[in-house]
Scaffold this active site. Structure first.
Site: not given
Lengths: 156, 93
Positions: A38, A44, A47-48, A52
């Site tokens: 990623h 970067i 988003g998940v 979290e």
């Protein structure tokens, strides 16, 4: 942060258990297996994992309030926004405040800031239940100790 | 001013995407309207906010799980509205 272990928070800056508000610090590592995928050539934070991170701040706040007697689980995220890319080496200020404490659940407003700029925010619902296993309770209490919520004797 | 039932039916309809005309005072939220536990959490939040109360859902579920109650007194829409009115009356005292 140890992303591969879902260890998202590094320290608690301020906490107000009465008003149900917390500010924590999360330091994004320069190196992590997560960045291998990623993304290749453009690393970067997913988003998940930002989500979290906000959920963990909300969760530890609720556990600080209930004395680590029950475990908040992430039930839903509403209006989750990822406003800027978060790069390796970033230092994030993680904020969580209780919007509503219901019976067995809490709705939290959360955000992430990097160098004074809001990079993410979300409204999260946490459902609080008894620890489903002793092993999980022990792990969470150890993490609570690492973050300064619990003293050695309380960590179990 | 909307009645308790009108407000509750509106909340169930909007949070769970159920047509208003499908909801009646006799509808069981889970059995008839097929609202799942997560959606019921959203409904609970909206009801708590709309009426300024805290629905004691944990206590209700505990009583149902222990076999002390069947749940109809909490989860049939008309009965849910009565529970809300009782909680509001207790707050007003």
């Amino acid at each position: 942060m140890r992303l591969e272990n879902f260890q998202m928070l590094d320290e608690v800056e301020t906490i107000d258990v009465e008003r149900l508000s917390i500010v924590a610090i999360a330091r994004v590592p320069y190196e992590s297996p997560v960045f291998d995928g990623h993304f290749p050539g453009y690393r970067i934070m997913p988003g998940v994992l930002l989500l979290e991170t906000m959920a963990q701040a909300a969760g530890y706040l609720l556990m600080a309030q209930n004395g680590f007697a029950r475990m908040p689980f992430f039930a839903s995220a509403k209006t989750a926004n990822f406003r800027s890319f978060v790069l390796p080496g970033s230092v994030l200020k993680v904020k969580a405040d209780c919007l509503h404490a219901g019976s067995g659940y809490a709705v939290m407003t959360t955000s992430l800031e990097c160098e004074g700029t809001r990079v993410s925010d979300a409204q999260l619902t946490m459902r609080t239940i008894a620890f489903p296993t002793p092993a999980l309770e022990q792990h969470v209490r150890r993490e609570g100790q690492r973050l300064g919520f619990l003293k050695n004797a309380e960590a179990g | 001013m909307a009645s308790t039932y009108e407000t509750v039916a509106g909340i169930i309809s909007s949070t769970s995407d159920i047509p208003l005309e499908r909801i009646t005072p006799q509808s069981h939220v889970m059995k008839d309207l097929e609202v799942d536990s997560l959606a019921f959490l959203d409904i609970t939040f909206e009801i708590d906010q709309a009426f300024g109360i805290k629905l004691p859902v944990e206590d209700w579920m505990g009583r149902v799980n222990e076999g002390k109650d069947k749940g109809d007194e909490y989860f049939i829409v008309g009965n849910l509205c009565s529970q809300i009115d009782s909680l509001r009356a207790a707050l007003a005292e």
